[in-house]
Design an enzyme around this catalytic site. Structure first.
Site, mmCIF file in Angstrom:
data_model
loop_
_atom_site.group_PDB
_atom_site.id
_atom_site.type_symbol
_atom_site.label_atom_id
_atom_site.label_comp_id
_atom_site.label_asym_id
_atom_site.label_seq_id
_atom_site.Cartn_x
_atom_site.Cartn_y
_atom_site.Cartn_z
ATOM 1 N N SER A 47 44.811 -35.624 -5.210
ATOM 2 C CA SER A 47 45.619 -36.582 -5.964
ATOM 3 C C SER A 47 45.691 -36.104 -7.408
ATOM 4 O O SER A 47 44.823 -35.357 -7.871
ATOM 5 C CB SER A 47 44.962 -37.970 -5.911
ATOM 6 O OG SER A 47 45.533 -38.845 -6.852
ATOM 7 N N TYR A 67 37.840 -43.404 -6.863
ATOM 8 C CA TYR A 67 38.777 -42.550 -6.126
ATOM 9 C C TYR A 67 38.976 -41.221 -6.838
ATOM 10 O O TYR A 67 38.967 -40.157 -6.204
ATOM 11 C CB TYR A 67 40.112 -43.285 -5.969
ATOM 12 C CG TYR A 67 41.119 -42.566 -5.105
ATOM 13 C CD1 TYR A 67 40.962 -42.510 -3.722
ATOM 14 C CD2 TYR A 67 42.241 -41.957 -5.670
ATOM 15 C CE1 TYR A 67 41.890 -41.863 -2.922
ATOM 16 C CE2 TYR A 67 43.167 -41.309 -4.876
ATOM 17 C CZ TYR A 67 42.996 -41.263 -3.505
ATOM 18 O OH TYR A 67 43.922 -40.610 -2.716
#
Length: 247
Positions: free
Chosen positions: A153, A166
């Site tokens: 990501s 995350y």
């Protein structure tokens, strides 16, 4: 490579394991890989979702996939070793892995991250990928050209406020890929990261509830890069972190 036109037989003869294959990007990747000739191993938590993907692949004329129901949150290294042994017995090799399964946790300031949530995200996003990859390496080494794809990501490359848990898990994912890529350079397995970008998935909706999902690309829209990195045309690409939707 985001406009890559894959040959129809790109993945013919290949055996590919997809985690989080029950819905979203994982389900789309499994169906896309199967449509290009792969035998897919569908791993996920929910059997009914995996069965739906299985049915879709069969209905489209793909090779019969295998289903592996497994919750990464509770899985141990022994579970992954058993899975690897089964794959070796059934297929004799493994040509690809897409580490797609991950969880978001909740967006919060760092000081408020719940310890259990931190543990759960790291268990699924980092530990699960590590234990699984470690167990599968001997089976991957039996392939003449294997590709292992980790899902990253943009917040795993530059930290962003409120994305603590995350983001840290994805920084770890990038580091794991780079270590493996360096250890296996000039060998038959390559390791890369793929960043889907903003895509119409349940995880994206939970992170951005006010966002109009119709404004986002679908999982099908971003499959060209997945196909390129899984197929042999990317045999020289190792240690890269690539974007499906470059800015």
């Amino acid at each position: 490579m985001n406009n890559y036109q894959a040959p129809q037989d790109l993945l013919a003869g290949k055996v590919i394991l997809i985690t989080g294959a029950g819905d979203g990007i994982g389900a789309e990747a499994a169906k896309t890989f199967a449509a290009h000739g792969a035998e897919c191993i569908l791993l996920g938590r929910t059997v009914s979702k995996l069965e739906k993907v299985y049915d879709d692949i069969i209905a489209a004329g793909g090779k019969e996939p295998s289903i592996v129901p497994l919750d990464l949150k509770g899985a141990t290294p022994e579970h992954y070793k058993g899975m690897a042994d089964t794959i070796a017995d059934q297929y004799g090799k493994l040509d690809g892995v897409l580490h797609n399964a991950s969880i978001l946790g909740h967006l919060s300031v760092f000081k408020d991250i719940p310890p259990q949530e931190w543990q759960d995200v790291m268990q699924i996003n980092v530990n699960g990928a590590m234990y699984m990859t470690q167990a599968l390496l001997p089976v991957l080494e039996k392939s003449p050209s294997a590709s292992v794809l980790f899902t990253t990501s943009s917040v795993g490359r530059k930290g962003r406020s409120y994305w603590g848990t995350y983001a840290v898990s994805k920084f770890a994912t990038e580091g794991m890929m780079e270590v493996l890529a360096d250890e296996y350079k000039n060998k038959s397995i390559r390791f890369n990261c793929i960043n889907p970008g903003a895509t119409r998935t349940a995880m994206r909706a939970s992170a951005f509830p006010a966002e109009d999902p119709e404004s986002l690309k679908t999982p099908a829209d971003i499959m060209p890069l997945y196909l390129y990195l899984m197929g042999d045309e990317s045999a020289e690409v190792n240690g890269a972190s690539m974007d499906c939707q470059p800015k």
